[in-house]
Design a protein around this motif. Sequence first.
Motif, short mmCIF file in Angstrom:
data_model
loop_
_atom_site.label_atom_id
_atom_site.label_comp_id
_atom_site.label_asym_id
_atom_site.label_seq_id
_atom_site.Cartn_x
_atom_site.Cartn_y
_atom_site.Cartn_z
N PRO A 113 0.80 -1.23 0.00
CA PRO A 113 0.00 0.00 0.00
C PRO A 113 0.83 1.27 0.00
O PRO A 113 0.32 2.35 -0.37
N ARG A 114 2.09 1.18 0.41
CA ARG A 114 2.96 2.37 0.45
C ARG A 114 3.60 2.68 -0.89
O ARG A 114 4.15 3.78 -1.08
N PHE A 115 3.55 1.76 -1.83
CA PHE A 115 4.16 1.98 -3.14
C PHE A 115 3.36 3.02 -3.92
O PHE A 115 2.13 3.07 -3.85
N ILE A 116 4.07 3.82 -4.70
CA ILE A 116 3.44 4.89 -5.49
C ILE A 116 3.79 4.71 -6.97
O ILE A 116 4.94 4.49 -7.32
N GLY A 117 2.77 4.84 -7.82
CA GLY A 117 2.97 4.80 -9.26
C GLY A 117 3.12 6.21 -9.81
O GLY A 117 2.40 7.12 -9.39
N LEU A 118 4.04 6.39 -10.74
CA LEU A 118 4.28 7.69 -11.36
C LEU A 118 4.13 7.59 -12.87
O LEU A 118 4.48 6.57 -13.47
N SER A 119 3.62 8.66 -13.47
CA SER A 119 3.45 8.66 -14.92
C SER A 119 3.51 10.08 -15.46
O SER A 119 3.41 11.06 -14.71
N GLY A 120 3.67 10.17 -16.76
CA GLY A 120 3.62 11.45 -17.46
C GLY A 120 3.14 11.19 -18.87
O GLY A 120 2.88 10.03 -19.23
N ASP A 121 3.04 12.23 -19.68
CA ASP A 121 2.69 12.00 -21.08
C ASP A 121 3.91 11.44 -21.80
O ASP A 121 4.95 11.19 -21.20
N GLN A 122 3.78 11.21 -23.10
CA GLN A 122 4.87 10.60 -23.85
C GLN A 122 6.15 11.44 -23.76
O GLN A 122 7.25 10.90 -23.61
N GLU A 123 6.00 12.75 -23.81
CA GLU A 123 7.16 13.64 -23.76
C GLU A 123 7.85 13.58 -22.39
O GLU A 123 9.08 13.48 -22.30
N ALA A 124 7.06 13.62 -21.34
CA ALA A 124 7.62 13.57 -19.98
C ALA A 124 8.27 12.21 -19.71
O ALA A 124 9.31 12.13 -19.06
N THR A 125 7.65 11.15 -20.25
CA THR A 125 8.20 9.81 -20.08
C THR A 125 9.56 9.70 -20.77
O THR A 125 10.52 9.17 -20.20
N ALA A 126 9.63 10.21 -21.99
CA ALA A 126 10.89 10.18 -22.73
C ALA A 126 11.96 11.00 -22.02
O ALA A 126 13.14 10.61 -21.99
N LYS A 127 11.56 12.11 -21.44
CA LYS A 127 12.53 12.98 -20.75
C LYS A 127 13.13 12.31 -19.53
O LYS A 127 14.35 12.33 -19.32
N VAL A 128 12.28 11.69 -18.71
CA VAL A 128 12.80 11.04 -17.50
C VAL A 128 13.61 9.79 -17.86
O VAL A 128 14.62 9.48 -17.22
N ALA A 129 13.20 9.08 -18.91
CA ALA A 129 13.96 7.91 -19.35
C ALA A 129 15.35 8.33 -19.83
O ALA A 129 16.35 7.65 -19.55
N LYS A 130 15.43 9.46 -20.52
CA LYS A 130 16.72 9.96 -20.98
C LYS A 130 17.60 10.36 -19.79
O LYS A 130 18.80 10.08 -19.77
#
Length: 206
Positions: free
Chosen positions: A131-148
């Motif tokens: 229950p303490r785990f948190i999911g994070l997301s963004g749009d395609q651009e934000a996802t690509a940015k954090v992956a980079k």
Amino acid sequence: MRLIIPVVLLLAALAGCSDKSGAESGQMILAPANSAFKNTDVTGLGYARDFALNDQDGKPRTLADFKGKVVVLFFGYTHCPDVCPTTLSEMAAAMKQLGADADRVQVLFVTLDPERDTPAVLKQYVPAFDPRFIGLSGDQEATAKVAKEFRVFYQKVPGKEAGNYTLDHTAASFVFDPQGRVRLFVRSGQGAEPIVHDLKMLLAGK
């Protein structure tokens, strides 16, 4: 599914949640290893510094929101058939073994598949492991940015049916100390014991 982790002065981890694998790697310049850690010491790494995403309740989040806690950051997606649920299960087991200290650890799951992993999907999937785990997301651009920023590789692998696909992706976690500094690179599939050992060290200020 493949997991590749050569460790010298370069370190790359690639896993595919399908029968196929892409090929991509990023350079990781390692600090002198702390031999007491079970996982790879990446203290002083010049990337994997921060993120700007929304949590499963739609709240904007950055690493600073979790200062004072050890943070474990893992990239994956909810349709992943193997490495993602395995990693989250390992972390759930680690949290149980930590006992009261688990409240000083924050596990974050960053989806690489925002097309299917809506906040509602993440809210149902991620806390099911703990229950303490948190999911994070963004749009395609934000996802690509954090992956980079984290040198995380991900690539769609088309399925047999239209609209059905899996992702090949880096399969490892980044761990930050309570001061928000990246400290460890943790491979998936090793079980909870080495993770618990290293988290305890970081919680103790090592």
